[in-house]
Design an enzyme around this catalytic site. Structure first.
Site, short mmCIF file in Angstrom:
data_model
loop_
_atom_site.label_atom_id
_atom_site.label_comp_id
_atom_site.label_asym_id
_atom_site.label_seq_id
_atom_site.Cartn_x
_atom_site.Cartn_y
_atom_site.Cartn_z
N ASP A 280 0.83 -1.20 0.00
CA ASP A 280 0.00 0.00 0.00
C ASP A 280 0.87 1.25 0.00
O ASP A 280 1.72 1.44 0.87
CB ASP A 280 -0.87 -0.01 1.26
CG ASP A 280 -1.80 1.19 1.31
OD1 ASP A 280 -2.82 1.15 0.61
OD2 ASP A 280 -1.49 2.17 2.00
N HIS B 15 -7.87 9.51 -1.56
CA HIS B 15 -7.26 9.38 -0.23
C HIS B 15 -8.15 9.90 0.91
O HIS B 15 -8.25 9.28 1.97
CB HIS B 15 -5.90 10.10 -0.22
CG HIS B 15 -4.94 9.56 0.79
ND1 HIS B 15 -3.59 9.59 0.61
CD2 HIS B 15 -5.14 8.96 1.99
CE1 HIS B 15 -3.00 9.04 1.66
NE2 HIS B 15 -3.92 8.64 2.51
#
Ligand code: A2P
Length: 319
Positions: A50, A118
């Site tokens: 990630d 995000h």
């Protein structure tokens, strides 16, 4: 080498490894330590990594991937599940495709497995972290999501999703989305279990990925409360496991994928040791009863002049 189970990825028909490796460390920067840790993680069997434009680790991850392929540690990029995230200054409809292309250049890859918005907020273009709160802007969820869908259609990413979205914001997104989000990546650990959000996502066919399963200790957004929790400590001692393993196992048992960051060889290995044992009903009950408290309240995005004037508003009451 540890075999990590795989889980369904939303309603995409694809899969996601249940345990992934987080690369965020503050100050945000790539480093030799990060690269060495990623290589170590490949060797130990991690396949899910990630990253985010924000973390400045895309280049480091990309270098580690090409090194691992040339050293024969992994056979090909297709064995990996690579996630990145759109930084909020690129959360404007015309900036999304170029931003994803930039992430791909940094990673030296042709495609992402998953790209996430995000945070549910935008920032004036060009601003990096830390930013001045007067530059925060409301995000036009509809047009930004359309641009995310375009990235998937162009083959820049196999799947798309979001991070830090409440049920209410997911409802807004779903009301116009043509491709539903595959994932909502959010904070989940025994001290912030997010049962309602998990139930909501399950009903909508959205997978959850847990970040900060250990509380994100040692970061500007994290807390020591999770690894210092007495209930978890007692369970870990009785079980002959570490508190970190109890946390990761608990998240895994909730049926969601989990990301853990460590740049320490011993702990990278320790964090894999969660698949050959179970928490008992009694231990699960004790964990259920732990008082709940969100670790990261998103204070970076709260401002009197900005789109979210309180923590309450940012999370739509999920605090
Ligand atoms: P380090 O990189 O030195 O191992 P989270 O994944 O919840 O964001 O937590 C990450 C933090 O927890 C990092 O500071 C990391 O430090 C630390 N950490 C990772 N694995 C373990 C572990 N098994 N035991 C204790 N701390 C850990």
């Amino acid at each position: 080498m540890e075999r990590i189970p795989i889980l369904a990825l939303g309603s995409t028909g694809k899969t996601i490894p249940a345990l992934g490796f987080g690369t965020a460390a503050y100050p945000f920067a790539g480093s030799e330590t990060a690269k060495g840790s990623i290589l170590e993680a490949f060797k130990l069997g991690y396949r899910h990594f990630d990253s985010a434009a924000l973390y400045n680790t895309e280049q480091t991850l990309g270098q580690a991937i090409s090194e691992a392929i040339s050293l024969g540690i992994i056979k090909s990029r297709d064995e990996l599940f690579i996630t990145s995230k759109l930084w909020i200054s690129d959360a404007h409809k015309d900036l999304v495709v170029p931003a994803v292309k930039n992430s791909l250049r940094n990673l030296m890859l042709d495609y992402l497995d998953l790209n996430l918005i995000h945070f549910p907020i935008s920032l004036k273009p060009g601003q990096i972290f830390p930013f001045s709160k007067e530059n925060l802007l409301p995000m036009d969820i509809k047009s930004v999501w359309e641009a995310m869908e375009e990235c998937q259609k162009l083959g820049l990413t196999k799947s798309i999703g979001v991070s830090n979205f409440s049920c209410k914001k997911l409802e807004i997104l779903l009301s116009t989305a043509k491709i539903p989000p595959a994932v909502n990546q959010v904070e989940i650990n025994p001290l912030w279990q997010q049962k309602n959000l998990r139930d909501f996502c399950k009903e909508k066919g959205i997978s959850i990925t847990a970040y900060s399963p250990l509380g994100g200790k040692g970061t500007i957004w994290g807390t020591n409360r999770v690894l210092d929790c007495e209930v978890l400590k007692e369970i870990a001692e009785n079980k002959g496991k570490t508190i970190a393993q109890v946390c990761l196992r608990w998240v895994y048992e909730q049926g969601v994928s989990v990301l853990v960051k460590s740049f320490n060889k011993k702990r990278i290995e320790e964090n894999l040791g969660i698949f050959e044992w179970k928490l008992s009903p009694d231990e699960l009950k004790k964990i259920d009863q732990i008082p709940q408290q969100r670790g990261y309240d998103a204070y970076h995005f709260i401002s009197d002049q900005g789109p979210y004037k309180s923590v309450q508003e940012f999370w739509d009451g999920e605090i």
